[in-house]
Write a protein that holds these residues in place. Structure first.
Motif, PDB file in Angstrom:
ATOM      1  N   TYR A   1      22.685  18.043 -13.865  1.00 60.37           N
ATOM      2  CA  TYR A   1      21.713  18.120 -13.030  1.00 60.37           C
ATOM      3  C   TYR A   1      20.534  18.041 -14.266  1.00 60.37           C
ATOM      4  N   GLN A   2      20.563  19.086 -15.130  1.00 63.02           N
ATOM      5  CA  GLN A   2      19.440  19.316 -16.208  1.00 63.02           C
ATOM      6  C   GLN A   2      19.315  18.016 -16.977  1.00 63.02           C
ATOM      7  N   GLN A   3      20.136  17.280 -17.185  1.00 63.81           N
ATOM      8  CA  GLN A   3      19.998  15.796 -17.999  1.00 63.81           C
ATOM      9  C   GLN A   3      19.050  14.841 -16.954  1.00 63.81           C
ATOM     10  N   HIS A   4      19.579  14.892 -15.720  1.00 60.87           N
ATOM     11  CA  HIS A   4      18.800  13.811 -14.756  1.00 60.87           C
ATOM     12  C   HIS A   4      17.460  14.423 -14.776  1.00 60.87           C
TER      13      HIS A   4
ATOM     14  N   GLY B   1       2.259   9.782  -4.656  1.00 63.80           N
ATOM     15  CA  GLY B   1       3.072  10.929  -4.557  1.00 63.80           C
ATOM     16  C   GLY B   1       4.603  10.546  -5.326  1.00 63.80           C
ATOM     17  N   LEU B   2       5.406  11.721  -5.501  1.00 63.61           N
ATOM     18  CA  LEU B   2       6.711  11.367  -6.169  1.00 63.61           C
ATOM     19  C   LEU B   2       7.812  12.443  -5.693  1.00 63.61           C
ATOM     20  N   GLU B   3       8.872  12.058  -5.118  1.00 58.40           N
ATOM     21  CA  GLU B   3       9.911  12.604  -4.954  1.00 58.40           C
ATOM     22  C   GLU B   3      11.097  12.360  -5.613  1.00 58.40           C
ATOM     23  N   THR B   4      12.041  13.445  -5.907  1.00 61.90           N
ATOM     24  CA  THR B   4      13.194  13.130  -6.807  1.00 61.90           C
ATOM     25  C   THR B   4      14.346  13.772  -6.310  1.00 61.90           C
ATOM     26  N   TYR B   5      15.449  13.135  -6.315  1.00 64.76           N
ATOM     27  CA  TYR B   5      16.712  13.588  -5.797  1.00 64.76           C
ATOM     28  C   TYR B   5      17.947  13.235  -6.710  1.00 64.76           C
ATOM     29  N   LEU B   6      18.987  13.968  -6.287  1.00 64.94           N
ATOM     30  CA  LEU B   6      20.212  13.661  -7.134  1.00 64.94           C
ATOM     31  C   LEU B   6      21.218  13.671  -5.915  1.00 64.94           C
ATOM     32  N   MET B   7      22.053  12.358  -6.085  1.00 70.98           N
ATOM     33  CA  MET B   7      22.791  12.217  -5.089  1.00 70.98           C
ATOM     34  C   MET B   7      24.261  12.409  -5.514  1.00 70.98           C
TER      35      MET B   7
ATOM     36  N   PRO C   1      17.326  17.865  -3.861  1.00 70.76           N
ATOM     37  CA  PRO C   1      16.213  17.606  -4.530  1.00 70.76           C
ATOM     38  C   PRO C   1      16.157  18.029  -5.752  1.00 70.76           C
ATOM     39  N   VAL C   2      15.400  17.429  -6.749  1.00 68.58           N
ATOM     40  CA  VAL C   2      15.414  17.767  -8.227  1.00 68.58           C
ATOM     41  C   VAL C   2      13.924  18.163  -8.482  1.00 68.58           C
ATOM     42  N   GLU C   3      13.591  19.717  -8.710  1.00 69.59           N
ATOM     43  CA  GLU C   3      12.523  20.100  -8.920  1.00 69.59           C
ATOM     44  C   GLU C   3      11.934  19.970 -10.359  1.00 69.59           C
ATOM     45  N   LEU C   4      10.931  19.353 -10.296  1.00 66.74           N
ATOM     46  CA  LEU C   4      10.314  18.929 -11.888  1.00 66.74           C
ATOM     47  C   LEU C   4       9.020  20.169 -12.251  1.00 66.74           C
ATOM     48  N   SER C   5       8.765  20.856 -11.151  1.00 66.93           N
ATOM     49  CA  SER C   5       7.818  21.890 -11.781  1.00 66.93           C
ATOM     50  C   SER C   5       8.266  23.087 -12.566  1.00 66.93           C
TER      51      SER C   5
ATOM     52  N   HIS D   1       0.837  -1.350  -0.100  1.00 70.95           N
ATOM     53  CA  HIS D   1       0.131   0.105   0.099  1.00 70.95           C
ATOM     54  C   HIS D   1       0.828   1.180   0.152  1.00 70.95           C
ATOM     55  N   ILE D   2       2.019   1.318  -0.817  1.00 72.14           N
ATOM     56  CA  ILE D   2       2.756   2.493  -0.921  1.00 72.14           C
ATOM     57  C   ILE D   2       1.789   3.535  -1.143  1.00 72.14           C
ATOM     58  N   GLU D   3       2.454   4.680  -0.985  1.00 68.93           N
ATOM     59  CA  GLU D   3       1.711   6.093  -1.377  1.00 68.93           C
ATOM     60  C   GLU D   3       2.843   6.993  -2.170  1.00 68.93           C
ATOM     61  N   THR D   4       4.160   6.797  -2.105  1.00 64.24           N
ATOM     62  CA  THR D   4       5.076   7.625  -2.682  1.00 64.24           C
ATOM     63  C   THR D   4       5.895   6.557  -3.488  1.00 64.24           C
ATOM     64  N   VAL D   5       6.543   7.197  -4.453  1.00 71.65           N
ATOM     65  CA  VAL D   5       7.698   6.717  -5.138  1.00 71.65           C
ATOM     66  C   VAL D   5       8.856   7.699  -5.110  1.00 71.65           C
ATOM     67  N   ILE D   6      10.065   7.369  -4.416  1.00 71.17           N
ATOM     68  CA  ILE D   6      11.209   8.141  -4.335  1.00 71.17           C
ATOM     69  C   ILE D   6      12.213   7.835  -5.499  1.00 71.17           C
ATOM     70  N   VAL D   7      12.635   8.755  -5.953  1.00 74.19           N
ATOM     71  CA  VAL D   7      13.470   8.315  -7.121  1.00 74.19           C
ATOM     72  C   VAL D   7      14.807   9.052  -6.878  1.00 74.19           C
ATOM     73  N   ILE D   8      15.893   8.270  -6.750  1.00 75.81           N
ATOM     74  CA  ILE D   8      17.384   8.786  -6.346  1.00 75.81           C
ATOM     75  C   ILE D   8      18.163   8.424  -7.528  1.00 75.81           C
ATOM     76  N   ASP D   9      18.548   9.434  -8.376  1.00 78.02           N
ATOM     77  CA  ASP D   9      19.606   9.165  -9.280  1.00 78.02           C
ATOM     78  C   ASP D   9      20.747   9.751  -8.625  1.00 78.02           C
ATOM     79  N   HIS D  10      22.122   9.403  -9.385  1.00 82.58           N
ATOM     80  CA  HIS D  10      23.243  10.049  -8.798  1.00 82.58           C
ATOM     81  C   HIS D  10      24.270  10.705  -9.915  1.00 82.58           C
ATOM     82  N   ARG D  11      25.156  11.295  -9.160  1.00 80.30           N
ATOM     83  CA  ARG D  11      26.124  11.853 -10.471  1.00 80.30           C
ATOM     84  C   ARG D  11      27.188  10.891 -10.871  1.00 80.30           C
ATOM     85  N   ASP D  12      27.696  10.890 -11.888  1.00 80.87           N
ATOM     86  CA  ASP D  12      28.739  10.399 -12.236  1.00 80.87           C
ATOM     87  C   ASP D  12      28.149   8.927 -12.664  1.00 80.87           C
TER      88      ASP D  12
END
Length: 187
Positions: A147-150, A169-175, A183-187, A116-127
């Motif tokens: 950053y823009q590419q991710h 829900g969706l949360e996006t981050y770059l590590m 955080p990666v702002e998508l709006s 019953h998850i409510e949020t997807v959290i995406v963590i991409d990373h540099r390099d």
């Protein structure tokens, strides 16, 4: 000495004695596919409990501990499912990894049904090496362009998520490689 196993008997028999990592993984996959536990006993049809989120991250071994620390810091210790794909969001949307697309969406559906998850959290990373493989070149010449590419890949991911599961829900981050997260702002 390496052992080679063949056939259903070796694959599905309950392990006796020490089991190496490859055999354990093979047994785990077969157990999941057949509905049996590793001891050969039937498993319950559904999992109990809930998870608040599903984490999608890259397979990069350099960052596994940092990912756990980040999720724990978000108050999500032992409260999330984890899907690992090379490139994280890239692995879900890139034509270079098209065989993984259906796998991710099916996994997400199972996480929703069982936990019953409510949020997807995406963590991409540099390099990220997966970006080099999928896009055929170094990701970007500067941190801003990387950053823009991710962000662009995550926007594609977000659009696909909204089409399939508009209420999640969706949360996006770059590590970064030092474990810091932005955080990666998508709006």
């Amino acid at each position: 000495m390496a052992h080679h196993y063949s056939g259903m008997q070796a694959c599905c028999a309950a392990p006796t004695g020490p089991v190496d990592r490859r055999r354990f993984m093979g047994l785990s996959i077969v157990a999941a596919a057949t509905g049996l536990s590793l001891a050969g006993q039937p498993r319950p049809a559904s999992a109990s409990g809930t998870a608040k989120a599903l984490l999608l991250s890259c397979m990069d071994y350099r960052l596994i501990d940092d990912l756990v620390r980040f999720m724990d810091g978000q108050g999500l210790q032992n409260q999330y499912d984890h899907v690992i794909l090379a490139g994280a969001s890239l692995g879900v949307v890139s034509e270079g990894f098209s065989d993984w697309h259906l796998t991710f969406w099916q996994h997400l559906d199972v996480a929703i049904e069982l936990h019953h998850i409510e949020t997807v959290i995406v963590i991409d990373h540099r390099d990220c090496g997966a970006y080099r493989i999928a896009l055929g070149a170094d990701p970007a010449p500067s941190p801003e362009k990387e950053y823009q590419q991710h962000r662009n890949i995550m926007l594609d991911f977000a659009m696909q998520l909204r089409e399939r599961h508009p209420t999640l829900g969706l949360e996006t981050y770059l590590m970064a490689l030092d474990g810091s997260v932005e955080p990666v702002e998508l709006s």
